[in-house]
Scaffold this motif. Structure first.
Motif, PDB file in Angstrom:
ATOM      1  N   PRO A  49       0.751  -1.002  -0.026  1.00 41.41           N
ATOM      2  CA  PRO A  49       0.045  -0.067   0.125  1.00 41.41           C
ATOM      3  C   PRO A  49       1.008   1.165  -0.097  1.00 41.41           C
ATOM      4  O   PRO A  49       2.019   1.182   0.237  1.00 41.41           O
ATOM      5  CB  PRO A  49      -0.476  -0.155   1.442  1.00 41.41           C
ATOM      6  CG  PRO A  49      -0.596  -1.524   1.985  1.00 41.41           C
ATOM      7  CD  PRO A  49       0.739  -1.886   1.441  1.00 41.41           C
TER       8      PRO A  49
ATOM      9  N   TRP B 145      -0.055   3.096   7.142  1.00 39.43           N
ATOM     10  CA  TRP B 145      -1.199   2.669   8.109  1.00 39.43           C
ATOM     11  C   TRP B 145      -2.105   1.732   7.335  1.00 39.43           C
ATOM     12  O   TRP B 145      -3.035   0.965   7.989  1.00 39.43           O
ATOM     13  CB  TRP B 145      -1.725   3.928   8.609  1.00 39.43           C
ATOM     14  CG  TRP B 145      -2.610   4.564   7.830  1.00 39.43           C
ATOM     15  CD1 TRP B 145      -2.399   6.006   7.129  1.00 39.43           C
ATOM     16  CD2 TRP B 145      -4.234   4.626   7.272  1.00 39.43           C
ATOM     17  NE1 TRP B 145      -3.453   6.322   6.395  1.00 39.43           N
ATOM     18  CE2 TRP B 145      -4.602   5.611   6.384  1.00 39.43           C
ATOM     19  CE3 TRP B 145      -5.153   3.494   7.692  1.00 39.43           C
ATOM     20  CZ2 TRP B 145      -5.896   5.457   5.729  1.00 39.43           C
ATOM     21  CZ3 TRP B 145      -6.354   3.555   7.055  1.00 39.43           C
ATOM     22  CH2 TRP B 145      -6.440   4.384   6.127  1.00 39.43           C
ATOM     23  N   HIS B 146      -2.157   1.675   5.931  1.00 39.20           N
ATOM     24  CA  HIS B 146      -2.917   1.036   5.285  1.00 39.20           C
ATOM     25  C   HIS B 146      -2.768  -0.516   5.486  1.00 39.20           C
ATOM     26  O   HIS B 146      -3.616  -1.561   5.149  1.00 39.20           O
ATOM     27  CB  HIS B 146      -2.858   1.363   3.738  1.00 39.20           C
ATOM     28  CG  HIS B 146      -3.411   2.740   3.463  1.00 39.20           C
ATOM     29  ND1 HIS B 146      -3.096   2.921   2.167  1.00 39.20           N
ATOM     30  CD2 HIS B 146      -4.275   3.293   3.787  1.00 39.20           C
ATOM     31  CE1 HIS B 146      -3.667   4.101   1.984  1.00 39.20           C
ATOM     32  NE2 HIS B 146      -4.342   4.389   3.137  1.00 39.20           N
ATOM     33  N   ASN B 147      -1.626  -0.807   6.016  1.00 38.24           N
ATOM     34  CA  ASN B 147      -1.222  -2.298   6.036  1.00 38.24           C
ATOM     35  C   ASN B 147      -2.127  -3.039   7.133  1.00 38.24           C
ATOM     36  O   ASN B 147      -2.129  -4.278   7.203  1.00 38.24           O
ATOM     37  CB  ASN B 147       0.550  -2.448   6.459  1.00 38.24           C
ATOM     38  CG  ASN B 147       1.413  -2.077   5.510  1.00 38.24           C
ATOM     39  OD1 ASN B 147       1.134  -2.897   4.390  1.00 38.24           O
ATOM     40  ND2 ASN B 147       2.257  -1.386   5.269  1.00 38.24           N
ATOM     41  N   ILE B 148      -2.517  -2.280   8.336  1.00 37.17           N
ATOM     42  CA  ILE B 148      -3.455  -2.809   9.170  1.00 37.17           C
ATOM     43  C   ILE B 148      -4.634  -3.414   8.670  1.00 37.17           C
ATOM     44  O   ILE B 148      -5.356  -4.185   9.023  1.00 37.17           O
ATOM     45  CB  ILE B 148      -3.688  -2.109  10.238  1.00 37.17           C
ATOM     46  CG1 ILE B 148      -4.144  -0.679   9.911  1.00 37.17           C
ATOM     47  CG2 ILE B 148      -2.477  -2.019  11.225  1.00 37.17           C
ATOM     48  CD1 ILE B 148      -4.789   0.193  11.009  1.00 37.17           C
ATOM     49  N   LEU B 149      -5.093  -2.964   7.412  1.00 36.60           N
ATOM     50  CA  LEU B 149      -6.401  -3.105   6.528  1.00 36.60           C
ATOM     51  C   LEU B 149      -6.179  -4.406   5.787  1.00 36.60           C
ATOM     52  O   LEU B 149      -7.076  -4.759   5.304  1.00 36.60           O
ATOM     53  CB  LEU B 149      -6.665  -1.994   5.804  1.00 36.60           C
ATOM     54  CG  LEU B 149      -7.125  -0.473   6.597  1.00 36.60           C
ATOM     55  CD1 LEU B 149      -7.567   0.398   5.732  1.00 36.60           C
ATOM     56  CD2 LEU B 149      -8.390  -0.928   7.652  1.00 36.60           C
ATOM     57  N   HIS B 150      -5.004  -4.988   5.582  1.00 34.40           N
ATOM     58  CA  HIS B 150      -4.872  -5.792   4.761  1.00 34.40           C
ATOM     59  C   HIS B 150      -4.298  -7.242   5.587  1.00 34.40           C
ATOM     60  O   HIS B 150      -3.571  -7.017   6.442  1.00 34.40           O
ATOM     61  CB  HIS B 150      -3.938  -5.574   3.881  1.00 34.40           C
ATOM     62  CG  HIS B 150      -4.431  -4.578   2.886  1.00 34.40           C
ATOM     63  ND1 HIS B 150      -5.614  -4.652   1.970  1.00 34.40           N
ATOM     64  CD2 HIS B 150      -4.220  -3.105   2.782  1.00 34.40           C
ATOM     65  CE1 HIS B 150      -5.796  -3.563   1.409  1.00 34.40           C
ATOM     66  NE2 HIS B 150      -4.941  -2.611   2.090  1.00 34.40           N
TER      67      HIS B 150
END
Lengths: 608, 608
Positions: free
Chosen positions: B571, B575-580
């Protein structure tokens, strides 16, 4: 080791096909989904008296008409949720109903406030239950926080094991509580009928009271309706019911409504008739029980089951939160991980998140979470109002057979819910203002997350994104730390890939070192080009990245791909890892996230 | 972001070639390396009186002969360490001396106890300094632990910035403390000479005392010699001195010895002459100062500088610990990371480890680390004894010019150190028994670590290990989660590697799903074989690993290597990493450590 511990605590994993067997029959569902609502009987009537006592004890008779009001609201809510269950047989409650009928943002407001509310439910109920326990054993009073946290951990584990199993354990205290209160109310009324209780203890209904105001009565009504929190739980959890889900859910809902109505009005009536005033050190239920039985076995039975049901009320949050999170995640408003079923088929990420956040709340508020009750009540009546307004709109739009009656039911429910919500905002603003700040932030967060997921989807979809450039050739870079078997292993692999170019890179900290290394290398691997980089600041990543950037720039011009091939030896025992510099992991992570190169790790497993 | 913060706190990185400029001149070295030893003047004399007071105030005159004994021990230690510095100009102190002359285990006992001791030094001195500060500002008393921790953090940062810079800041308080005590002793003696102080305040030397015993006197002597902790610091830190290192170090050592002798005997003498008895609520130095000046500016100046030097005594640990850790790590007894110089050329891993562990000690003991003092004293006298016995053996073996004198000096030192150590074990066993358990465990740990490093070295060295089997061909396995650009990108890369076989693997959770996926795949990538695996327990790793095992077994029979090629999209914002789901990271780590396959990650960087 860890996986064995996990298996002992939460049990062996279940196959996906076993899902049906994990579902709830009505008896268990009533226990598991209504402990929150039923437990509020333990404090709801008291909340009414606490407001009335600010005028005088004479005003207590108003608790009777107020109770009628609460019962009216309860009836409206139950009938309304009955309609919701049939209309939305796949569950979803306030979030789904509001979203479908009132639009995305209304749904998100309802969903967001419920999500936070379930966390508050767990923290508040477990703290209250702990207080009840430590009141019985004062020696434990200093350990309130740790006891509450352990209780949350216990309930979390039960839920991770799966709903059926936890239902079996949790059903007993709930039914015992209902039984205890039935006996209490029955014996109390019997005593009144047989004239055992003096009718002078209370002012007759209709006695004029000086200083009473509509504002105060509404406030008492709002406080009393905090006993209704939790009635929405069943409508969220229809997918957990055995088939036919909606019908079983409605029957459970009606049973719960009936029980709640009987217990609530019974307690309010006895409190009024016995002329009981709220005391700081003793609950109203405790006073009624002491009045009815004296302090004998029955009294302690009632107190004990009350404490237990307060702890178990938390469990309602555990049934509802993961399902709501699943619905929000399915719609891409929160992280996708909430859609995954764990080993025991529960939505384990939701269960764990709920456990962790409520433990945090308990620790932050040092176990004194009573201050959160108004916040929690507001958080319930916002989605109540929204979902019933949603149903209203639905009937107006669809106009099914008999829609006028349905409309009337939901209109009543929506109006009363809205009024109660406004009462909280007007009469207890200092305790609930936080909602006005956090709720918009949460909704904003939901939108941000959805935006991200949509953007990712667009970029990944084959039909929408631009074609990838063809790969013309490969350059392989091998960072080497010395001349060892680990490096040899990696170089052999690199050679077997038939790349167009293989470059070994050595980062040297001292100039002398460099020259010796190069000479040795040329004797050892004459066919592989060695590049030596000088590191003035003792960093490996910096010079390496700079070099890789240069290579990558050149390579991408002719559509070559760059692969960084990292030799790594893997120690036999995992504790050995702390003895070795983890530079390979650092380099790998850095390159993968910050540079457009492919990262390959060639492991060399040590044998001792 | 993080690297900017780091730069602000500890300064810009220095080049390796700037190392010389970071070295200490004598004046700074005296301040930085002797604050531990000098600060013990603040409590050493008091320790003697605390033992004597158990008999009677008349016994106080024994403090004078005991002080002579301590001065004798001090002289022996200083002369002994002078010889050590010349004999071991590269530093190392007790660890190196014991190891070279008495063997590996003696060295490890000395090294291990010093390593723990420096941690204790930091915890004890900072706690004592904090007590002094919060005694002056009682409002801060409840925050002792947090203040002590902040002080440790502060000293840690100063040391991470580099020794020269911290020396500049730390030199002032040390010299101010010496100045303050000089004035105190001078004015005190002046008052005595001018007859301002009555000679009736104390019993004359030689007065018979009932109940005195040799055991008690030896105990008082042992307690008093706790003032000598810290004298070894200079011999450990010779590499930190400007050239010529050994000569500068010896001069600094002599200066420190002289200062320590003057201050110690001055305080003991004044305490005796003024007839001061140890009090629970006021230190001996404070009593002397109050007696001499009254409670005016000078009194507060003395108290203030005392508090400061107690905090700074911790700094001695920061100079010695990283160097000792470096020596142990160089010899492979502890993790290699302690040999690396940080951005500012200090051994930052040692500095950080010391800071973290002493903060842990402070937190565990809630800032009341006085209980650790005897443990700490024993931990000093064990290496004292060992290093001097080591020198003894060295002189006997080498017999250089004038060896008899040298031998005599070290023999005296060794004997007294041994006696003091035994005194601690005999008279304070309940406080020091832990040494007898932890020290063997630490030495055992050292051996285990060395064994591991030697084994790894043997396995990596090209000359000693068995030849690697040649690679005959490659099989590439690509786990795919769908048909997206990310997967396409990875497949293109796999094709470009000219592997002998490429297998795409799809893990399906439901049977229906499987069939549809296979049909679609065959239209999309007809030339790449797809294997679909059914996962009954919703785990991706389990079926995938099972499949890889089968392939790997077959491949290794014909010397093929298996590469698992993992498609991963990166990403844009972290912070987007926590969404995947981080399943790719999980799979990668698991395979790398548990299976003999090569793991390649093909990143696909998202643009929004």
């Amino acid at each position: 080791m860890l996986s064995m511990l996990k298996r002992i605590i939460i049990g062996a994993p279940l196959k996906s096909t076993e899902l049906g067997e994990q579902k709830l029959n009505k008896k268990k569902a009533l226990a598991i989904l209504s402990s929150d609502a039923l437990s509020s009987v333990a404090y709801g009537p008291e909340q009414i008296l606490l407001v009335l006592v600010t005028i005088s004890a004479v005003a207590f008779w108003y608790s009777m008409p107020i109770a009628v009001g609460v019962l009216f609201l309860l009836t409206a809510l139950i009938l309304s949720y009955r309609q919701i269950i049939y209309a939305y047989p796949h569950g979803g409650g306030a979030y789904v109903v509001s979203k479908e009928n009132l639009g995305e943002n209304a749904g998100l407001v309802a969903g967001g406030s419920l999500l936070v509310d379930y966390i508050l439910t767990v923290a508040v109920s477990v703290s209250a239950g702990t207080d009840a326990i430590t009141s019985a054993f004062p020696g434990l009073h200093d350990h309130n926080v740790i006891i509450a946290c352990l209780l949350v951990v216990f309930i979390t584990i039960l839920n991770l094991r799966g709903i059926t199993e936890s239902a079996s354990i949790l059903a007993y205290p709930v039914y015992l509580f209902v039984l205890a209160l039935f006996i209490l109310i029955g014996v109390g009324i019997y005593k009144i009928i047989t004239g055992d209780v003096s009718s002078d203890l209370h002012a007759p209904i209709g006695t004029p009271v000086a200083g009473i105001s509509l504002f105060l009565l509404l406030r008492a009504f709002a406080s009393g309706s905090s006993a209704l929190t939790g009635v929405e739980a069943i409508s969220n959890a229809i997918p957990n019911f055995k088939e036919p889900g909606p019908r079983n859910a409605v029957r459970t809902l009606m049973a719960m409504g009936l029980l709640l109505a009987i217990l609530f009005s019974g307690i309010v009536f006895l409190a009024y008739y016995f002329g009981i005033a709220p005391k700081h050190e003793e609950t109203v239920v405790s006073q009624i029980a002491a009045e009815t039985f004296g302090r004998n076995f029955m009294y302690y039975f009632i107190q004990g089951t009350t404490a237990m049901i307060l702890v178990l009320a938390a469990n309602t949050g555990y049934s509802a939160f993961p399902l709501l999170a699943f619905n929000l995640a399915k719609d891409k408003y929160i992280a996708r991980m909430f859609t995954m079923r764990g080993d025991r088929l529960g939505y384990s990420n939701g269960i764990i998140t709920l456990g962790v956040t409520s433990i945090l709340l308990i620790i932050i508020f040092k176990g004194q979470t009573e201050q959160l009750i108004p916040l929690y009540a507001v958080g319930v009546f916002i989605p109540f109002t929204l979902s019933q307004t949603g149903m209203l709109v639905k009937w107006l739009r669809e106009k099914p057979k008999g829609w006028a009656v349905k409309l009337a039911i939901n209109l009543t429910g929506a109006l009363i819910s809205f009024l109660v919500m406004m009462m909280f905002f007007i009469t207890k603003f200092s305790q609930v203002w936080a909602v006005l700040i956090f709720l918009p932030l949460i909704v904003l967060g939901f939108h941000q997350i959805k935006k991200h997921y949509v953007a990712v989807g667009d970029q990944l979809r084959l039909t929408t994104c631009e074609p990838i450039k063809p790969i013309e050739g490969n350059v392989i870079i091998v960072p080497v730390a010395g001349m060892t078997h680990v490096v040899e292993n990696s170089l052999n692999y690199a050679k077997s890939l038939s790349a167009d170019q293989i470059i070994a890179v050595y980062v040297s900290f001292e100039r002398v070192d460099e020259k010796i290394f190069e000479d040795k290398w040329n004797k050892w691997q004459p066919d592989i080009r060695l590049v030596t980089l000088q590191s003035y600041y003792r960093s490996i990543i910096q010079p390496l990245t700079k070099f890789i950037d240069t290579v990558e720039k050149k390579a991408s011009e002719s559509n070559y791909r760059v692969t960084v091939l990292i030799p790594q030896f893997i120690p036999k025992k995992s504790w050995h890892n702390i003895l070795h510099n983890q530079s390979s992991i650092l380099i790998r992570t850095f390159l993968l996230y910050k540079r457009n190169v492919i990262v390959t790790t060639v492991p060399y497993h040590l044998k001792k």
